[in-house]
Design a protein around this motif. Structure first.
Motif, PDB file in Angstrom:
ATOM      1  N   GLY A   1      30.980  26.301  -6.978  1.00 58.15           N
ATOM      2  CA  GLY A   1      31.569  24.978  -7.138  1.00 58.15           C
ATOM      3  C   GLY A   1      31.522  24.459  -8.562  1.00 58.15           C
ATOM      4  N   THR A   2      31.798  25.345  -9.535  1.00 57.33           N
ATOM      5  CA  THR A   2      31.840  24.886 -10.918  1.00 57.33           C
ATOM      6  C   THR A   2      33.079  25.435 -11.623  1.00 57.33           C
ATOM      7  N   SER A   3      33.680  24.568 -12.445  1.00 58.50           N
ATOM      8  CA  SER A   3      34.947  24.934 -13.109  1.00 58.50           C
ATOM      9  C   SER A   3      34.706  25.737 -14.373  1.00 58.50           C
ATOM     10  N   GLY A   4      33.427  25.887 -14.753  1.00 58.22           N
ATOM     11  CA  GLY A   4      33.148  26.687 -15.957  1.00 58.22           C
ATOM     12  C   GLY A   4      33.717  26.050 -17.208  1.00 58.22           C
TER      13      GLY A   4
ATOM     14  N   THR B   1      34.120  15.341  -7.682  1.00 62.04           N
ATOM     15  CA  THR B   1      33.989  16.368  -8.723  1.00 62.04           C
ATOM     16  C   THR B   1      34.491  15.730 -10.019  1.00 62.04           C
ATOM     17  N   PHE B   2      34.526  16.509 -11.064  1.00 62.54           N
ATOM     18  CA  PHE B   2      34.874  15.927 -12.360  1.00 62.54           C
ATOM     19  C   PHE B   2      36.301  16.220 -12.778  1.00 62.54           C
ATOM     20  N   ARG B   3      36.698  17.486 -12.563  1.00 60.75           N
ATOM     21  CA  ARG B   3      37.984  17.914 -13.133  1.00 60.75           C
ATOM     22  C   ARG B   3      39.061  18.157 -12.092  1.00 60.75           C
ATOM     23  N   ASP B   4      38.756  17.967 -10.833  1.00 61.97           N
ATOM     24  CA  ASP B   4      39.840  18.053  -9.853  1.00 61.97           C
ATOM     25  C   ASP B   4      40.777  16.878 -10.115  1.00 61.97           C
TER      26      ASP B   4
ATOM     27  N   MET C   1      19.538  21.141 -14.898  1.00 61.82           N
ATOM     28  CA  MET C   1      19.726  21.315 -16.352  1.00 61.82           C
ATOM     29  C   MET C   1      20.427  20.113 -16.991  1.00 61.82           C
ATOM     30  N   HIS C   2      21.097  19.293 -16.188  1.00 59.94           N
ATOM     31  CA  HIS C   2      21.745  18.088 -16.741  1.00 59.94           C
ATOM     32  C   HIS C   2      21.053  16.823 -16.278  1.00 59.94           C
ATOM     33  N   GLY C   3      19.792  16.963 -15.847  1.00 62.89           N
ATOM     34  CA  GLY C   3      19.001  15.791 -15.490  1.00 62.89           C
ATOM     35  C   GLY C   3      19.259  15.328 -14.076  1.00 62.89           C
TER      36      GLY C   3
ATOM     37  N   VAL D   1      31.974  23.408 -18.917  1.00 64.19           N
ATOM     38  CA  VAL D   1      30.941  22.778 -19.747  1.00 64.19           C
ATOM     39  C   VAL D   1      29.888  23.806 -20.146  1.00 64.19           C
ATOM     40  N   TYR D   2      29.578  23.812 -21.435  1.00 59.82           N
ATOM     41  CA  TYR D   2      28.585  24.741 -21.987  1.00 59.82           C
ATOM     42  C   TYR D   2      27.268  24.020 -22.223  1.00 59.82           C
ATOM     43  N   PRO D   3      26.177  24.735 -22.265  1.00 57.59           N
ATOM     44  CA  PRO D   3      26.027  26.206 -22.190  1.00 57.59           C
ATOM     45  C   PRO D   3      26.129  26.799 -20.783  1.00 57.59           C
TER      46      PRO D   3
ATOM     47  N   PHE E   1      28.585   2.398 -14.365  1.00 55.35           N
ATOM     48  CA  PHE E   1      29.135   3.699 -13.939  1.00 55.35           C
ATOM     49  C   PHE E   1      28.077   4.501 -13.190  1.00 55.35           C
ATOM     50  N   TYR E   2      26.872   4.564 -13.755  1.00 55.33           N
ATOM     51  CA  TYR E   2      25.810   5.366 -13.111  1.00 55.33           C
ATOM     52  C   TYR E   2      25.212   4.652 -11.901  1.00 55.33           C
ATOM     53  N   ASN E   3      25.180   3.314 -11.919  1.00 55.60           N
ATOM     54  CA  ASN E   3      24.688   2.591 -10.740  1.00 55.60           C
ATOM     55  C   ASN E   3      25.583   2.887  -9.525  1.00 55.60           C
ATOM     56  N   HIS E   4      26.885   2.928  -9.740  1.00 51.35           N
ATOM     57  CA  HIS E   4      27.800   3.250  -8.632  1.00 51.35           C
ATOM     58  C   HIS E   4      27.560   4.675  -8.149  1.00 51.35           C
ATOM     59  N   ARG E   5      27.389   5.624  -9.093  1.00 54.38           N
ATOM     60  CA  ARG E   5      27.194   7.030  -8.689  1.00 54.38           C
ATOM     61  C   ARG E   5      25.843   7.217  -8.016  1.00 54.38           C
ATOM     62  N   ARG E   6      24.810   6.475  -8.468  1.00 59.49           N
ATOM     63  CA  ARG E   6      23.488   6.556  -7.831  1.00 59.49           C
ATOM     64  C   ARG E   6      23.574   6.059  -6.382  1.00 59.49           C
TER      65      ARG E   6
ATOM     66  N   PHE F   1      26.962  14.484 -22.978  1.00 62.76           N
ATOM     67  CA  PHE F   1      27.615  15.404 -23.914  1.00 62.76           C
ATOM     68  C   PHE F   1      27.011  15.204 -25.304  1.00 62.76           C
ATOM     69  N   GLY F   2      26.663  16.336 -25.911  1.00 60.12           N
ATOM     70  CA  GLY F   2      26.031  16.270 -27.233  1.00 60.12           C
ATOM     71  C   GLY F   2      24.524  16.256 -27.148  1.00 60.12           C
ATOM     72  N   GLU F   3      23.961  16.108 -25.928  1.00 59.62           N
ATOM     73  CA  GLU F   3      22.496  16.134 -25.768  1.00 59.62           C
ATOM     74  C   GLU F   3      22.049  17.508 -25.281  1.00 59.62           C
ATOM     75  N   MET F   4      20.833  17.850 -25.554  1.00 53.03           N
ATOM     76  CA  MET F   4      20.296  19.160 -25.212  1.00 53.03           C
ATOM     77  C   MET F   4      20.001  19.244 -23.717  1.00 53.03           C
TER      78      MET F   4
HETATM   79  C1  BV8 Z   1      24.907  20.785 -25.678  1.00 54.13           C
HETATM   80  C2  BV8 Z   1      25.589  14.968 -16.585  1.00 54.13           C
HETATM   81  C3  BV8 Z   1      23.667  21.501 -27.626  1.00 54.13           C
HETATM   82  C4  BV8 Z   1      26.109  13.563 -16.707  1.00 54.13           C
HETATM   83  C5  BV8 Z   1      27.210  16.463 -17.664  1.00 54.13           C
HETATM   84  C6  BV8 Z   1      29.317  25.714 -26.694  1.00 54.13           C
HETATM   85  C7  BV8 Z   1      27.941  25.844 -26.574  1.00 54.13           C
HETATM   86  C8  BV8 Z   1      27.145  24.722 -26.355  1.00 54.13           C
HETATM   87  C9  BV8 Z   1      27.729  23.462 -26.256  1.00 54.13           C
HETATM   88  C10 BV8 Z   1      29.094  23.319 -26.370  1.00 54.13           C
HETATM   89  C11 BV8 Z   1      29.895  24.443 -26.576  1.00 54.13           C
HETATM   90  N1  BV8 Z   1      31.183  24.021 -26.645  1.00 54.13           N
HETATM   91  C12 BV8 Z   1      31.218  22.674 -26.461  1.00 54.13           C
HETATM   92  C13 BV8 Z   1      29.975  22.207 -26.314  1.00 54.13           C
HETATM   93  C14 BV8 Z   1      29.625  20.800 -26.146  1.00 54.13           C
HETATM   94  C15 BV8 Z   1      29.613  20.334 -24.707  1.00 54.13           C
HETATM   95  C16 BV8 Z   1      30.699  20.912 -23.854  1.00 54.13           C
HETATM   96  O1  BV8 Z   1      30.476  21.903 -23.148  1.00 54.13           O
HETATM   97  N2  BV8 Z   1      31.874  20.287 -23.889  1.00 54.13           N
HETATM   98  C17 BV8 Z   1      32.957  20.736 -23.041  1.00 54.13           C
HETATM   99  C18 BV8 Z   1      33.762  19.528 -22.585  1.00 54.13           C
HETATM  100  C19 BV8 Z   1      33.790  21.725 -23.845  1.00 54.13           C
HETATM  101  N3  BV8 Z   1      28.323  20.606 -24.110  1.00 54.13           N
HETATM  102  C20 BV8 Z   1      27.330  19.710 -24.281  1.00 54.13           C
HETATM  103  O2  BV8 Z   1      27.424  18.694 -24.953  1.00 54.13           O
HETATM  104  C21 BV8 Z   1      25.997  20.059 -23.625  1.00 54.13           C
HETATM  105  N4  BV8 Z   1      24.948  19.990 -24.616  1.00 54.13           N
HETATM  106  O3  BV8 Z   1      25.808  21.531 -25.931  1.00 54.13           O
HETATM  107  O4  BV8 Z   1      23.749  20.673 -26.455  1.00 54.13           O
HETATM  108  C22 BV8 Z   1      23.425  22.940 -27.275  1.00 54.13           C
HETATM  109  C23 BV8 Z   1      24.043  23.914 -28.051  1.00 54.13           C
HETATM  110  C24 BV8 Z   1      23.835  25.253 -27.747  1.00 54.13           C
HETATM  111  C25 BV8 Z   1      23.017  25.611 -26.669  1.00 54.13           C
HETATM  112  C26 BV8 Z   1      22.421  24.629 -25.922  1.00 54.13           C
HETATM  113  C27 BV8 Z   1      22.633  23.287 -26.213  1.00 54.13           C
HETATM  114  C28 BV8 Z   1      25.638  19.045 -22.553  1.00 54.13           C
HETATM  115  C29 BV8 Z   1      26.676  19.008 -21.476  1.00 54.13           C
HETATM  116  C30 BV8 Z   1      26.161  18.174 -20.284  1.00 54.13           C
HETATM  117  C31 BV8 Z   1      27.074  16.995 -20.041  1.00 54.13           C
HETATM  118  N5  BV8 Z   1      26.636  16.311 -18.821  1.00 54.13           N
HETATM  119  N6  BV8 Z   1      26.732  15.886 -16.534  1.00 54.13           N
HETATM  120  C32 BV8 Z   1      26.953  13.163 -15.544  1.00 54.13           C
HETATM  121  O5  BV8 Z   1      26.999  13.893 -14.520  1.00 54.13           O
HETATM  122  O6  BV8 Z   1      27.538  12.074 -15.642  1.00 54.13           O
HETATM  123  S1  BV8 Z   1      28.556  17.458 -17.539  1.00 54.13           S
HETATM  124  C33 BV8 Z   1      29.184  17.335 -15.993  1.00 54.13           C
HETATM  125  O7  BV8 Z   1      30.451  17.944 -16.053  1.00 54.13           O
HETATM  126  C34 BV8 Z   1      28.418  18.173 -14.973  1.00 54.13           C
HETATM  127  O8  BV8 Z   1      27.059  18.162 -15.159  1.00 54.13           O
HETATM  128  C35 BV8 Z   1      28.999  19.539 -15.086  1.00 54.13           C
HETATM  129  O9  BV8 Z   1      28.335  20.297 -16.030  1.00 54.13           O
HETATM  130  C36 BV8 Z   1      30.358  19.201 -15.588  1.00 54.13           C
HETATM  131  C37 BV8 Z   1      31.272  19.237 -14.407  1.00 54.13           C
HETATM  132  O10 BV8 Z   1      31.535  20.532 -14.205  1.00 54.13           O
HETATM  133  P1  BV8 Z   1      31.533  21.086 -12.725  1.00 54.13           P
HETATM  134  O11 BV8 Z   1      30.215  20.834 -12.092  1.00 54.13           O
HETATM  135  O12 BV8 Z   1      31.984  22.474 -12.862  1.00 54.13           O
HETATM  136  O13 BV8 Z   1      32.595  20.185 -11.937  1.00 54.13           O
HETATM  137  P2  BV8 Z   1      34.190  20.241 -12.054  1.00 54.13           P
HETATM  138  O14 BV8 Z   1      34.735  19.019 -11.407  1.00 54.13           O
HETATM  139  O15 BV8 Z   1      34.554  20.541 -13.475  1.00 54.13           O
HETATM  140  O16 BV8 Z   1      34.598  21.504 -11.172  1.00 54.13           O
HETATM  141  C38 BV8 Z   1      34.412  21.447  -9.766  1.00 54.13           C
HETATM  142  C39 BV8 Z   1      34.633  22.850  -9.256  1.00 54.13           C
HETATM  143  O17 BV8 Z   1      34.329  22.864  -7.863  1.00 54.13           O
HETATM  144  C40 BV8 Z   1      36.065  23.348  -9.393  1.00 54.13           C
HETATM  145  O18 BV8 Z   1      36.030  24.697  -9.797  1.00 54.13           O
HETATM  146  C41 BV8 Z   1      36.617  23.242  -7.964  1.00 54.13           C
HETATM  147  O19 BV8 Z   1      37.552  24.269  -7.690  1.00 54.13           O
HETATM  148  C42 BV8 Z   1      35.384  23.432  -7.137  1.00 54.13           C
HETATM  149  N7  BV8 Z   1      35.401  22.775  -5.834  1.00 54.13           N
HETATM  150  C43 BV8 Z   1      35.907  21.555  -5.517  1.00 54.13           C
HETATM  151  N8  BV8 Z   1      35.698  21.331  -4.190  1.00 54.13           N
HETATM  152  C44 BV8 Z   1      35.035  22.413  -3.697  1.00 54.13           C
HETATM  153  C45 BV8 Z   1      34.840  23.328  -4.745  1.00 54.13           C
HETATM  154  N9  BV8 Z   1      34.225  24.510  -4.576  1.00 54.13           N
HETATM  155  C46 BV8 Z   1      33.787  24.803  -3.338  1.00 54.13           C
HETATM  156  N10 BV8 Z   1      33.923  23.973  -2.280  1.00 54.13           N
HETATM  157  C47 BV8 Z   1      34.540  22.785  -2.423  1.00 54.13           C
HETATM  158  N11 BV8 Z   1      34.674  21.971  -1.357  1.00 54.13           N
END
Ligand code: BV8
Length: 230
Positions: A177-180, A21-24, A109-111, A182-184, A53-58, A153-156
């Motif tokens: 399974g999402t920490s909520g 996961t990302f934020r655990d 939605m994130h490719g 990352v937006y949107p 980084f992505y080759n390892h994850r792939r 991040f920063g891409e649509m």
């Molecule tokens: C964008 C791909 C313009 C690459 C990823 C407000 C509105 C819009 C944008 C923003 C905004 N505020 C800030 C932004 C910008 C930014 C953003 O959100 N920043 C954050 C840091 C604040 N967003 C962007 O840049 C996005 N683009 O905004 O474009 C726009 C504007 C308006 C409207 C539309 C567009 C693009 C973001 C995409 C980035 N790419 N991934 C890669 O994977 O390498 S993000 C990546 O991190 C994932 O895709 C995912 O989205 C995120 C990880 O989050 P989670 O999946 O939730 O994972 P995490 O580890 O955080 O949590 C795991 C959860 O699972 C936990 O809750 C845990 O308890 C639980 N869990 C663990 N084990 C288990 C479990 N649950 C059940 N069972 C288990 N066993």
């Protein structure tokens, strides 16, 4: 009668398949800096580091197997379709475990990690091998322009219109399974609430946007998702 279900999945649904996961506490972003590895600027600054980084994850994603949570969503999709309903499966994940579990309609939605895109001609290609700065585009043959077809991040994000339409038509919104963080994507629960749709979160720990959900079930997805779907 719940007919149209909108499910948003995150890294937690693939955790029990062995994918990080990302934020655990031991998450991917705890070990790697997302601003250096998951932004266009980071790729431009150090494409070798980002490709590595992505080759390892792939490689990890190809070696992983779907878990009972992925399988349960595939069964739910088939069951709803039989009853004239629909499961709209929107994932933030870039692995293909939903598809390999049998889900037929998955909105990434994130490719997708198993696709590559040429920055010169825009061609997207299924890609299971390593990408390097020497990789030539299979379409325009340009060398050095190939990148993972993922949203940084920063891409649509992709498919936003389809996602908004499906949200408006849903009878139930479930985040799995999402920490909520990352937006949107993290804002979809608020949209669902605004449409008067019941909302449920299935995670291991409380999500950043937990207060937006009417119901929360904490636990492992391999247990909580089959309990919901079957
Ligand atoms: C964008 C791909 C313009 C690459 C990823 C407000 C509105 C819009 C944008 C923003 C905004 N505020 C800030 C932004 C910008 C930014 C953003 O959100 N920043 C954050 C840091 C604040 N967003 C962007 O840049 C996005 N683009 O905004 O474009 C726009 C504007 C308006 C409207 C539309 C567009 C693009 C973001 C995409 C980035 N790419 N991934 C890669 O994977 O390498 S993000 C990546 O991190 C994932 O895709 C995912 O989205 C995120 C990880 O989050 P989670 O999946 O939730 O994972 P995490 O580890 O955080 O949590 C795991 C959860 O699972 C936990 O809750 C845990 O308890 C639980 N869990 C663990 N084990 C288990 C479990 N649950 C059940 N069972 C288990 N066993």
């Amino acid at each position: 009668m719940t007919r149209n279900v909108f499910v948003l999945t995150g890294a937690g649904i693939s955790a029990e398949s062995g994918l990080g996961t990302f934020r655990d506490t031991d998450g991917v972003w705890a070990r790697f800096d997302p601003m250096r590895l998951a932004t266009p600027e980071g790729f431009a600054a150090d494409p070798v580091l980002v490709h590595d980084f992505y080759n390892h994850r792939r490689c990890d994603a190809r070696a992983a197997a779907p878990n009972p949570a992925h399988a349960a969503l595939a069964r739910l999709e088939a069951g709803l379709a039989e009853r004239g309903g629909r499961l709209f499966l929107c994932t933030q994940n870039i692995d293909d475990l939903h598809e390999r579990a049998g889900s037929r309609h998955v909105v990434h939605m994130h490719g997708e990690l198993l696709r590559a895109r040429c920055t010169a001609c825009g061609t997207e290609t299924v890609w299971h091998e390593d990408l390097t700065v020497e990789t030539a585009c299979p379409h325009c043959t340009r060398v050095g322009g190939m990148r993972p077809d993922v949203v940084w991040f920063g891409e649509m994000p992709k498919h936003l219109d389809a996602i908004d339409e499906a949200l408006a038509e849903a009878d139930l919104f479930v985040a799995i399974g999402t920490s909520g963080a990352v937006y949107p994507a993290a804002g979809y629960v608020a949209q669902a609430r605004a449409f008067g749709i019941p909302t449920l979160a299935l995670t291991l720990d409380e999500a950043d946007n937990a207060r937006m959900f009417e119901a929360i079930r904490l636990g492992r997805a391999s247990e909580t998702v089959p309990a919901l779907a079957d």
